[in-house]
Design an enzyme around this catalytic site. Structure first.
Site, PDB file in Angstrom:
ATOM      1  N   HIS A  71     -23.285 -23.357 -32.943  1.00  0.00           N
ATOM      2  CA  HIS A  71     -22.250 -24.165 -32.272  1.00  0.00           C
ATOM      3  C   HIS A  71     -20.874 -23.594 -32.574  1.00  0.00           C
ATOM      4  O   HIS A  71     -19.919 -23.863 -31.871  1.00  0.00           O
ATOM      5  CB  HIS A  71     -22.348 -25.638 -32.685  1.00  0.00           C
ATOM      6  CG  HIS A  71     -21.927 -25.874 -34.101  1.00  0.00           C
ATOM      7  ND1 HIS A  71     -22.701 -25.506 -35.174  1.00  0.00           N
ATOM      8  CD2 HIS A  71     -20.805 -26.411 -34.628  1.00  0.00           C
ATOM      9  CE1 HIS A  71     -22.068 -25.812 -36.293  1.00  0.00           C
ATOM     10  NE2 HIS A  71     -20.915 -26.366 -35.987  1.00  0.00           N
ATOM     11  N   LYS A  76     -22.845 -18.294 -40.949  1.00  0.00           N
ATOM     12  CA  LYS A  76     -22.451 -17.898 -42.299  1.00  0.00           C
ATOM     13  C   LYS A  76     -23.412 -18.447 -43.330  1.00  0.00           C
ATOM     14  O   LYS A  76     -23.860 -19.595 -43.221  1.00  0.00           O
ATOM     15  CB  LYS A  76     -21.042 -18.473 -42.547  1.00  0.00           C
ATOM     16  CG  LYS A  76     -20.379 -18.045 -43.818  1.00  0.00           C
ATOM     17  CD  LYS A  76     -19.571 -16.795 -43.631  1.00  0.00           C
ATOM     18  CE  LYS A  76     -19.127 -16.200 -44.940  1.00  0.00           C
ATOM     19  NZ  LYS A  76     -20.208 -15.523 -45.675  1.00  0.00           N
ATOM     20  N   LYS A 100     -22.699 -28.015 -44.361  1.00  0.00           N
ATOM     21  CA  LYS A 100     -21.679 -27.710 -45.370  1.00  0.00           C
ATOM     22  C   LYS A 100     -20.388 -27.246 -44.708  1.00  0.00           C
ATOM     23  O   LYS A 100     -19.299 -27.729 -45.012  1.00  0.00           O
ATOM     24  CB  LYS A 100     -22.251 -26.597 -46.261  1.00  0.00           C
ATOM     25  CG  LYS A 100     -21.520 -26.346 -47.537  1.00  0.00           C
ATOM     26  CD  LYS A 100     -22.124 -25.187 -48.315  1.00  0.00           C
ATOM     27  CE  LYS A 100     -23.565 -25.406 -48.726  1.00  0.00           C
ATOM     28  NZ  LYS A 100     -24.051 -24.358 -49.664  1.00  0.00           N
ATOM     29  N   LYS A 112     -28.783 -18.355 -43.356  1.00  0.00           N
ATOM     30  CA  LYS A 112     -29.201 -17.982 -44.710  1.00  0.00           C
ATOM     31  C   LYS A 112     -30.170 -16.821 -44.620  1.00  0.00           C
ATOM     32  O   LYS A 112     -30.864 -16.662 -43.616  1.00  0.00           O
ATOM     33  CB  LYS A 112     -29.900 -19.166 -45.389  1.00  0.00           C
ATOM     34  CG  LYS A 112     -29.900 -19.080 -46.891  1.00  0.00           C
ATOM     35  CD  LYS A 112     -28.564 -19.539 -47.411  1.00  0.00           C
ATOM     36  CE  LYS A 112     -28.490 -19.677 -48.895  1.00  0.00           C
ATOM     37  NZ  LYS A 112     -27.310 -20.494 -49.267  1.00  0.00           N
ATOM     38  N   SER A 369     -15.111 -17.906 -48.976  1.00  0.00           N
ATOM     39  CA  SER A 369     -15.639 -16.848 -48.097  1.00  0.00           C
ATOM     40  C   SER A 369     -14.860 -16.834 -46.780  1.00  0.00           C
ATOM     41  O   SER A 369     -14.582 -15.773 -46.221  1.00  0.00           O
ATOM     42  CB  SER A 369     -17.109 -17.096 -47.772  1.00  0.00           C
ATOM     43  OG  SER A 369     -17.932 -16.568 -48.777  1.00  0.00           O
TER      44      SER A 369
HETATM   45  N1  GLU Z   1     -24.484 -18.848 -50.863  1.00  0.00           N
HETATM   46  C1  GLU Z   1     -23.344 -19.715 -50.894  1.00  0.00           C
HETATM   47  C2  GLU Z   1     -23.727 -21.106 -50.413  1.00  0.00           C
HETATM   48  O1  GLU Z   1     -24.863 -21.493 -50.469  1.00  0.00           O
HETATM   49  C3  GLU Z   1     -22.143 -19.119 -50.183  1.00  0.00           C
HETATM   50  C4  GLU Z   1     -22.272 -18.886 -48.733  1.00  0.00           C
HETATM   51  C5  GLU Z   1     -21.104 -18.118 -48.108  1.00  0.00           C
HETATM   52  O2  GLU Z   1     -20.117 -17.899 -48.790  1.00  0.00           O
HETATM   53  O3  GLU Z   1     -21.232 -17.771 -46.952  1.00  0.00           O
HETATM   54  O4  GLU Z   1     -22.907 -21.890 -50.037  1.00  0.00           O
END
Ligand code: GLU
Length: 478
Positions: A71, A76, A100, A112, A369
């Protein structure tokens, strides 16, 4: 002898758990079921295997990248190296990334990745080969790129792996000006950003402090307001747990317990995470650390000791219906993703506890990030253009005030007022603002409806509503 094929595997349930939390929250929104289904589902699941030669043997490496929701673009989320990685886990973690990002207003979809290896069993050279090959596989299928999908570190990976990914991607995309924005969590010397490494832990600390500062909520669970003197047990002294512990000490909390894979330690007067790690470096284990008043060979026992706040910052599935009844904390702050199962979460909240949910609590990493990605796209570090100008303006202001009042500041006072912000200060300011704002957004949703019983439900309601608006703006839904 032929091997048995009757190896019973544990039923995968993590994605179902996340979906259960989602469905529970969805009833407090007004969106049609079709749209809710679209938000919940994993849009793209890429499972791939590649060969890896080790001496005379050939190993098959199994890997995944899941893009949960487009969306917003890019998607990320981190990449995890662990023997326990499987498709269900990567899907669940990708979904959590979507929620998140929405919760902390980071304009990305969720994703992921994972490779099913134990990195401890491979040399650095082997890990480099595997990481570069993984990246090539992502490039081949268009599953990576500054505007497509941007990985980051997660369990078992760090700056080193991100450098290999950035270098492989850049090599395969010559002349692409923004190619270093294809991955975040890079070392500062390779287009990374100050404060990224500690950001997840720092964010966890800020989330806990914010929660503890709300007098009304603390009263309801029988705690005094404020972070000072709060007794905290941290599970996991990796990047997230260690930095959360450090920042909580900075804020005035006491780390009374630490649980690691090799045991747990407890001292009601406080433990020093650096000294514990130093002890392990010298002896091979955290056990035997002399300033602990109690130690436990079974790490899980450490979770059940007296404290106000428990920070599970290791892996998923740590607090279950089996052990939740023995947890003495009043607040669980989920540094890890998915540490509390739905049944355990329910029982804990019914007992009167507060859970600061993973999808908000550990969002500091992806927040910074986002700042790194912006830095890579703008090709300039934060503060570079205005630091000196800001200092000059402050000098002028102080000079004028001094002339007008006839009083002058000491050099030290002048320094603190004059100093322009550098990159780390700007990053930390952005992180703190993001975490605090999101906390109150979630709390306001929780307070808006008595039936919204938990912070997790409230966080998800907020996330679902924001994602639904994106779908409307894309013209996918009227
Ligand atoms: N692996 C981290 C998380 O679970 C960071 C993810 C990121 O920075 O893209 O939030």
């Amino acid at each position: 002898m032929a091997k048995s094929i009757a190896k019973k595997e544990q039923e995968p349930h993590f994605f179902n758990d996340v979906s259960a939390f989602f469905d529970h929250a969805a009833q407090f929104t007004k969106h049609p079921q079709g749209l809710l289904n679209q938000i919940k589902v994993c849009n793209s699941v890429y499972r791939f295997s590649f060969p890896f030669r080790r001496g005379d043997n050939l190993e098959v490496i199994n890997a995944w990248r899941v893009e949960h929701s487009q969306h917003m673009s890019p998607t990320k989320g981190g990449i995890r190296y662990s023997e326990m990685v499987n498709e269900d886990e990567v899907m669940a973690l990708a979904a959590l990334m979507t929620y998140k990002c929405a919760i902390v207003n980071v304009p990305f979809g969720g994703a992921k990745g994972g490779i099913a290896i134990n990195p401890k069993n491979y040399s650095i050279g082997e890990l480099e080969t595997i990481t570069r090959r993984y990246t090539v596989e992502l490039v081949k299928k268009n599953f990576i790129g500054p505007a497509i999908d941007v990985p980051a570190p997660d369990y078992g990976t760090g700056e080193r792996e991100m450098s290999w990914i950035a270098d492989t991607y850049t090599t395969m995309n010559p002349g692409q000006l923004d190619s270093f924005a294809c991955v975040t969590g890079k070392p500062i010397s390779l287009h990374g950003i100050a404060g990224r490494k500690v950001a997840t832990g720092r964010g966890v600390g800020i989330a806990i402090r914010e929660c503890a500062n709300v007098a009304e909520d603390m009263k309801a669970i029988g705690l005094t307001p404020g972070i000072t003197g709060k007794r905290v047990i941290v599970q996991g002294l990796g990047n997230v747990g260690y930095n959360a512990a450090k920042v909580l000490i900075e804020f005035g909390a006491i780390i009374v317990g630490v649980c690691e894979y090799d045991g747990a330690l407890y001292n009601p007067d406080g433990l020093d995470p650096d000294a514990i790690l130093e002890h392990r470096k010298n002896t091979g284990s955290i056990l035997g650390y002399r300033k602990a008043t109690k130690s436990f060979k079974t790490p899980a026992e450490g979770l059940e000791q007296p404290c106000d706040i428990l920070v599970p910052a290791a892996l998923e599935n740590q607090l279950t219906e089996e052990n939740i009844g023995r947890i003495q904390a009043k607040i669980i702050a989920e540094g890890a993703n998915g540490p509390t199962t739905p049944g355990a979460a329910d029982a804990f909240v019914k007992k009167g506890g507060i859970i600061i949910p993973d999808m908000y609590c550990n969002a500091g990493g992806v927040t910074v990030s986002y700042f790194e990605w912006l830095k890579n796209l703008s090709h300039v570090s934060f503060g570079r253009m205005d630091k000196r100008y800001e200092e000059m303006a402050n000098q002028n202001l102080i000079n004028t005030v001094e002339t007008m009042t006839g009083k002058s500041l000491t050099p030290a006072e002048r320094m603190t007022i004059v100093k322009g912000a550098d990159e780390l200060e700007l990053v930390n300011s952005g992180l703190e603002d993001t975490m605090i704002r999101a906390y109150h957004e979630i709390r306001d949703i929780r307070n808006s409806n008595k039936a919204i019983d938990t912070f997790r439900t409230a966080a998800l309601v907020g996330a679902i509503n924001k994602i639904a608006v994106s779908y409307q703006n894309l013209g996918i839904w009227p």
